[in-house]
Motif scaffolding. Sequence first.
Motif, mmCIF file in Angstrom:
data_model
loop_
_atom_site.group_PDB
_atom_site.id
_atom_site.type_symbol
_atom_site.label_atom_id
_atom_site.label_comp_id
_atom_site.label_asym_id
_atom_site.label_seq_id
_atom_site.Cartn_x
_atom_site.Cartn_y
_atom_site.Cartn_z
ATOM 1 N N GLU A 217 0.802 -1.218 0.000
ATOM 2 C CA GLU A 217 0.000 0.000 0.000
ATOM 3 C C GLU A 217 0.837 1.270 0.000
ATOM 4 O O GLU A 217 0.304 2.369 0.140
ATOM 5 C CB GLU A 217 -0.984 -0.022 1.177
ATOM 6 N N SER A 218 2.138 1.144 -0.165
ATOM 7 C CA SER A 218 2.965 2.336 -0.322
ATOM 8 C C SER A 218 2.719 2.945 -1.693
ATOM 9 O O SER A 218 2.097 2.318 -2.559
ATOM 10 C CB SER A 218 4.445 1.976 -0.151
ATOM 11 N N PHE A 219 3.174 4.178 -1.894
ATOM 12 C CA PHE A 219 2.982 4.849 -3.188
ATOM 13 C C PHE A 219 4.088 5.873 -3.368
ATOM 14 O O PHE A 219 4.230 6.789 -2.558
ATOM 15 C CB PHE A 219 1.617 5.541 -3.245
ATOM 16 N N GLY A 220 4.845 5.744 -4.458
ATOM 17 C CA GLY A 220 5.907 6.712 -4.731
ATOM 18 C C GLY A 220 6.807 6.883 -3.534
ATOM 19 O O GLY A 220 7.352 5.912 -3.002
ATOM 20 N N ILE A 221 6.961 8.111 -3.077
ATOM 21 C CA ILE A 221 7.839 8.404 -1.948
ATOM 22 C C ILE A 221 7.216 7.996 -0.619
ATOM 23 O O ILE A 221 7.891 7.961 0.394
ATOM 24 C CB ILE A 221 8.194 9.910 -1.934
ATOM 25 N N TYR A 222 5.918 7.686 -0.637
ATOM 26 C CA TYR A 222 5.184 7.445 0.605
ATOM 27 C C TYR A 222 5.207 5.980 1.015
ATOM 28 O O TYR A 222 4.877 5.112 0.210
ATOM 29 C CB TYR A 222 3.735 7.885 0.446
ATOM 30 N N LEU B 80 3.799 2.984 3.544
ATOM 31 C CA LEU B 80 2.683 2.611 4.427
ATOM 32 C C LEU B 80 2.799 1.122 4.732
ATOM 33 O O LEU B 80 3.041 0.318 3.831
ATOM 34 C CB LEU B 80 1.355 2.898 3.724
ATOM 35 N N GLY C 289 -2.539 -0.176 -7.454
ATOM 36 C CA GLY C 289 -2.197 1.113 -8.035
ATOM 37 C C GLY C 289 -3.343 2.087 -8.171
ATOM 38 O O GLY C 289 -3.157 3.184 -8.702
ATOM 39 N N HIS D 84 -6.208 2.606 -5.485
ATOM 40 C CA HIS D 84 -6.429 3.265 -4.192
ATOM 41 C C HIS D 84 -5.115 3.375 -3.432
ATOM 42 O O HIS D 84 -5.009 4.133 -2.468
ATOM 43 C CB HIS D 84 -7.449 2.487 -3.345
ATOM 44 N N ALA D 85 -4.101 2.627 -3.868
ATOM 45 C CA ALA D 85 -2.788 2.575 -3.216
ATOM 46 C C ALA D 85 -1.910 1.699 -4.089
ATOM 47 O O ALA D 85 -2.392 1.026 -4.997
ATOM 48 C CB ALA D 85 -2.900 1.986 -1.812
ATOM 49 N N GLY D 86 -0.601 1.714 -3.769
ATOM 50 C CA GLY D 86 0.329 0.893 -4.541
ATOM 51 C C GLY D 86 0.735 1.580 -5.832
ATOM 52 O O GLY D 86 0.047 2.472 -6.312
ATOM 53 N N PRO E 99 3.504 0.570 -9.541
ATOM 54 C CA PRO E 99 4.172 -0.575 -10.173
ATOM 55 C C PRO E 99 5.445 -1.033 -9.464
ATOM 56 O O PRO E 99 5.690 -2.242 -9.364
ATOM 57 C CB PRO E 99 4.474 -0.067 -11.590
ATOM 58 N N MET E 100 6.256 -0.094 -8.951
ATOM 59 C CA MET E 100 7.468 -0.494 -8.234
ATOM 60 C C MET E 100 7.112 -1.246 -6.952
ATOM 61 O O MET E 100 7.742 -2.251 -6.602
ATOM 62 C CB MET E 100 8.282 0.752 -7.855
ATOM 63 N N LEU F 13 -7.090 7.494 -4.905
ATOM 64 C CA LEU F 13 -5.866 7.495 -4.108
ATOM 65 C C LEU F 13 -5.992 8.479 -2.948
ATOM 66 O O LEU F 13 -5.538 8.198 -1.839
ATOM 67 C CB LEU F 13 -4.682 7.893 -5.015
ATOM 68 N N LEU F 14 -6.615 9.623 -3.211
ATOM 69 C CA LEU F 14 -6.755 10.670 -2.192
ATOM 70 C C LEU F 14 -7.565 10.160 -0.999
ATOM 71 O O LEU F 14 -7.314 10.533 0.138
ATOM 72 C CB LEU F 14 -7.429 11.892 -2.827
#
Lengths: 257, 257, 257, 257
Positions: free
Chosen positions: B13-18, B20, B38, B40-42, B44-45, B70-71
């Motif tokens: 459930e992490s995203f980019g720099i964030y 979780l 990708g 609500h969260a997530g 590709p990396m 996502l928000l």
Amino acid sequence: MPVSIDINCDLGESFGIYTLGMDEEVMPHISSANIACGWHAGDPMVMERTVQAAIRHRVRCGAHPGYPDLLGFGRRTMQVDPAELHCYLIYQIGALAAFCQANQTSLHHVKPHGSLYHAAVADEGSARAVARAITRVDRKLLFVTFAGEKGEMMARIGREYGLTVVREAFPERAYTAEGVLAPRAMPGSVITDPDEVIRRGVRIAAEGCVEAITGEVIPLAAQTLCVHGDNPQAVAMVRQLRAALIERNIAVAPIAA
Amino acid sequence: MPVSIDINCDLGESFGIYTLGMDEEVMPHISSANIACGWHAGDPMVMERTVQAAIRHRVRCGAHPGYPDLLGFGRRTMQVDPAELHCYLIYQIGALAAFCQANQTSLHHVKPHGSLYHAAVADEGSARAVARAITRVDRKLLFVTFAGEKGEMMARIGREYGLTVVREAFPERAYTAEGVLAPRAMPGSVITDPDEVIRRGVRIAAEGCVEAITGEVIPLAAQTLCVHGDNPQAVAMVRQLRAALIERNIAVAPIAA
Amino acid sequence: MPVSIDINCDLGESFGIYTLGMDEEVMPHISSANIACGWHAGDPMVMERTVQAAIRHRVRCGAHPGYPDLLGFGRRTMQVDPAELHCYLIYQIGALAAFCQANQTSLHHVKPHGSLYHAAVADEGSARAVARAITRVDRKLLFVTFAGEKGEMMARIGREYGLTVVREAFPERAYTAEGVLAPRAMPGSVITDPDEVIRRGVRIAAEGCVEAITGEVIPLAAQTLCVHGDNPQAVAMVRQLRAALIERNIAVAPIAA
Amino acid sequence: MPVSIDINCDLGESFGIYTLGMDEEVMPHISSANIACGWHAGDPMVMERTVQAAIRHRVRCGAHPGYPDLLGFGRRTMQVDPAELHCYLIYQIGALAAFCQANQTSLHHVKPHGSLYHAAVADEGSARAVARAITRVDRKLLFVTFAGEKGEMMARIGREYGLTVVREAFPERAYTAEGVLAPRAMPGSVITDPDEVIRRGVRIAAEGCVEAITGEVIPLAAQTLCVHGDNPQAVAMVRQLRAALIERNIAVAPIAA
């Protein structure tokens, strides 16, 4: 003389309420569709409809992945780390492959979109990111790149990764004597006369060569011709190009995977 | 008495720099991962990394699709047309399946996330949209829904579509005598005492029943226990739950597809 | 008899490469533009162009904020917490206000879009979120809501927050005897005969009443008429409506802030 | 010797469920906050909270606009057309200004984020896009750029557009003898010893110079020091830096607009 050539077109570029392109009109005249995967354009409903339309018209479905830039339609240079780009490709190819699976067909090829295509053609790191992603998802997928000198590096990398490489030519675009596309800013770089486009398309298909902007005839080995379907003139031209090819006993057919 | 039960957890459930969740920490103690796709969260990396971590820990990979929000982390009710929802599911399942394929494993199950899960549990149109999407992509994928009365409709629809249905129970949540989760607003609805959670988890696994918030023992047939991994206490509890199950000769293992 | 009425239209709904609406064509015939703020539609380039076109045509600029749902064009119900919705409104109003400032005009009104509008009309929490956001950013901004019974609660809340409330009527939509819009599913709910639409628009402006779908004449006090500009027929109808109003000595002019 | 210097920090970079930075902890020790505007980071709720926290701590609010790239945190090069970039800036500045207005304060400065900052420093077209956007929205807004040679072009363009230019120095980063930041890849380019950072910060504030990585003392006229607040060590260092400045009779205070 080849017995057949493929005609490919970028499709499925609508998004939500927004419509782009004349997908239904151009579909009967092409043999391969490069379908946007929801990042630079397209959405899941559009992907489903486009795959279904392709099947109805016996057109093969390819993934047309792009940068995460809907606002810029994937046309803006983005410096994406190759490891990250690699994952973007897996994601987008997988998403489109699922719509193919859901409709009892299989994904056929991958052709990057816009700035991502340019990056893959010009930058070895990006080319490897794309090729490796395809190989990891399904090594039977065809790997589309530019015909001629310009696509050479990308083609070589595709083969390194064990992929079948397909070269595409642009009958609507002028080529330099070196076999690269004349820059859009150059007068005459975009060919708008339908007869001329058709003549060039037929010559590429029949003879594997094209007349450069400076007059020389240069070799241009291509298995597919890239056309557009975003306006009525473009659609008419594709229809005529197809008819002209068939008239010369050149079948219009997808490339065998 | 069952010889084994599955433990599932929402991950990736992490995203980019964030960042979780404590994915790496909880992974050793579970048997199934519900991986965000990708929306609500997530991203590709994160999907690639999570699939690889799951493989390292012999954890099965499931898709955890959500609303395009996502928000709001996919937790907000969105009234999505079932035909459209259906396509969102195909897209997200396909994207995650590609990362499984790229890592020589296969997608194992699908469990909707957040508000989409609630919609699928409560609204037949949404349940059908999910079930049909799974069936069209790959009918071997397990279809996860609530154990007990609350998940009955969704389970029935899953079976109608020919899917293998898996029921999940929540050892950290109180159940009413009717077998539905006590609303979060109700005092005692979230169980925070680790010993109590473990006791409940073991009882669900071993006896197929749970003590309701009003004291009655009610049947609760579940093949998987849903746990959390977003803080150190949660991770410790999962570790203890697993140990307690094994101590009682209940294997912790993914459900056979 | 009023000496003037406002005509408002939703504009600036294009996004990136995607074009929507006939903004340039409809602009000469209206007096107020509700400009999308980049969430459900619109983007910064479109906002700049639309504000500039409005100024050229002496049309007043209003903010037309929506839910964060470009894929659904802000038309889908989303359950957004009022505190959060409140901030979404400040954000979008501020973004559009900056384009007004940059072009030496000032923002004039706020009219919520799509499902957000429906939420503000039906749900007091949403109405308060909108009204309070407007008040906090600039209490001189006009607060647009439905004319008739349906908009009563939202209007009352706007006044509570010290805002000037503007009521809008829909000459293209049938009203029930209770003064609410006849549901779209009801036959006759959307009026497509231009003469009929013009007759109704003039009557609302001149007499403050409209004939309900069941035949009764009901009061409908409105300071602005909502029209559409998304197709040539719609644009022609707006042009004719304006002409018909002027012919009857009803000026078409924005509401004084 | 200056009587005061500003300390600025990037804040408000959380998004939805995701938390980033120790905003509350660092806020007491700084005088200017660069607040993300929802494009590369931040969201309306975060913007509201951050503006309110800034006000509580008498910290001035600045806009910290970035590229439309949440996935890449605005750190990736994107080739955005200056006319388009210009509009992106108006949008983001306006959005944050509205939160300032709603909280009875006013926006104070603008400092571009990440790759957009680098573009504005290196590319005249981007610098003009930023400066012109600020001028058009509010020419009283301070325009932040690098101290030293590297920021010279951007500073000149800011002044051309009539803006008050503020130069910022980085006490945690090594400078070359030419007054540009030593590239991050170079050993010693990031200074991690708190005492050394504090010594450098004080010297920049008190003497307007810094020791280059090669040992020379070079002039570095800066009105603000950029610090970080994303981890406990960073926060502690900011607290100590502030104390050290005050001890030497250098006030920590925002720049007068």
